[in-house]
Scaffold this active site. Sequence first.
Site, short mmCIF file in Angstrom:
data_model
loop_
_atom_site.label_atom_id
_atom_site.label_comp_id
_atom_site.label_asym_id
_atom_site.label_seq_id
_atom_site.Cartn_x
_atom_site.Cartn_y
_atom_site.Cartn_z
N CYS A 1 -4.32 12.69 13.11
CA CYS A 1 -4.88 11.37 12.89
C CYS A 1 -5.15 10.74 14.24
O CYS A 1 -4.92 11.37 15.27
CB CYS A 1 -3.97 10.52 12.01
N ARG B 1 0.73 14.56 13.59
CA ARG B 1 1.35 14.26 12.29
C ARG B 1 1.49 15.50 11.39
O ARG B 1 0.75 15.69 10.42
CB ARG B 1 0.60 13.13 11.57
N ASP C 1 5.14 0.57 12.07
CA ASP C 1 3.90 -0.06 11.61
C ASP C 1 3.77 -1.51 12.06
O ASP C 1 2.79 -2.18 11.72
CB ASP C 1 3.80 0.02 10.07
N ARG D 1 -8.60 -0.54 4.79
CA ARG D 1 -7.73 0.48 4.20
C ARG D 1 -6.40 -0.12 3.77
O ARG D 1 -5.79 0.35 2.82
CB ARG D 1 -7.41 1.57 5.23
N LYS E 1 0.84 -1.21 0.00
CA LYS E 1 0.00 0.00 0.00
C LYS E 1 0.86 1.25 0.00
O LYS E 1 0.67 2.16 -0.79
CB LYS E 1 -0.90 0.00 1.24
N ASN E 2 1.84 1.30 0.92
CA ASN E 2 2.59 2.54 1.10
C ASN E 2 3.60 2.81 -0.01
O ASN E 2 4.19 3.88 -0.05
CB ASN E 2 3.27 2.56 2.48
#
Length: 432
Positions: free
Chosen positions: A118, A123, A312, A404, A22-23
């Site tokens: 968030c 952030r 993460d 997500r 994803k990233n």
Amino acid sequence: MDRFVINGGRLLSGSIKISGSKNTALPLMAAALLADGPVTITNIPSLRDIRTFARVMAVTGANVAHDESSHSVTVDAESLDRTEAPYELVKRMRASFYMLGALLGREGKARVSLPGGCAWGPRPVELHLDGMKAFGAEIDLEQGYVIATAPGGRLPGGSFTMSPSSVGATVNLLLASVLAKGNSRIENAAVEPDVVVFSEMLQAMGARIGGAGTDTLEIEGVDSLAAVNFENCADRIELGTFMIAAAIAGTPGQKIILTHARPDHLGQSFLDLFQKTGTEVQIDDRKVAVTAPAELTPVNVVTGVYPGFPTDLQAQWTILLACTNGNGKVRETIYPDRFKHIPELRRMGINAIVVGDEVVVEGGSPMQGAQVMSTDLRASVSLVLAGLVARGTTYVQRVYHLDRGYENLEGKLIELGADVSRERYDEWADPE
Ligand code: EPZ
């Protein structure tokens, strides 16, 4: 809304395929906006964040075709006629802020909503803005939007030292500078694999980036970038998450095989610490075999920038510590507030407390199923991991957070033998 229903205690075994990252996919899609002609990116995961970003890009008038069945996205920016990313979409996903660099780089101007905070903290994005100013952009803030302009239509370029090193700011500054009139330099740039693969795609398009993969990037602006076909890399955080699942819930002595993976993207720190827990890891190029030990050893971790232990994966590591018979700690140095999962995990019987920037876990307490609430992507997956090993039934609510960033999570867990299902529920219904 959807929730996961997990009946814990099943021992996992078998093999699954790791999805595209994803990233990395998000910056690759943004890079496609800089090309002259249609760009196709493959190995794009089917995720809500990818759909959101495709919508953000389409607002500009660019043609964005996201084909989930073939896991590809084709972007043609020739029809782009609007240099804006509206609040309504940016608020759904912070990475939409990549539109600032992409539009400034391509069109010399951009109007992009500032992302808010968030779930776990503020952030900030000042590094993105200061870097663009250092490269010659005029930046104004107007009613929650950043208005960025390159004098004369193209940035002159410049030099910027990042502190701390930021994945997002490095991506945004590369997007803004590869088509600049002059040369730019980024010091203390992020070296996360997501950024390195993104630089490789830009280079394949004709960008001149010296030092790609190091923390000093020298960018020589070019007049145009060519259309390419590019394959996205595998998701390193999904890989780490399934490795932890295999360690805590795998059948002891039996291999769980994770294919199409990029273990080299996990960083040496994670791989070393993971093996110190007693879990066996065998790596064969793109294949990772994980064998759970009869008993896990607690190992402390401290998050850090690549190749340090990824932030993460820290929420997932907390569950691993809870499955040991000793005490362990997780220290978070990237986002010191990223512990929203702890109160929910305590409701499942996990003995974990937050002390400053650390979580202290006393392993060995029996975990019990409960109704728990997702707060963000990685926090949510830690609740799922806890559900796999807890006694009884766990209901993980607000699964949209998981959607997500984890492609077909329940399908993959079922393939490994977990008892997981997805059902609709009414969060506001009174108890029966
Ligand atoms: C990326 O976020 C990832 N998101 C995050 O993954 C990940 O947690 C994070 O990198 C760190 O690895 C995407 O790639 C879409 P940063 P990003 O800028 O780029 C500080 C997930 O779960 N900072 O590298 O936003 C910041 O506060 C997500 O998939 C500033 O001070 O992270 C943090 O302490 C969540 N000023 C540090 O830098 C700035 O202007 C690193 O953040 C920007 C960042």
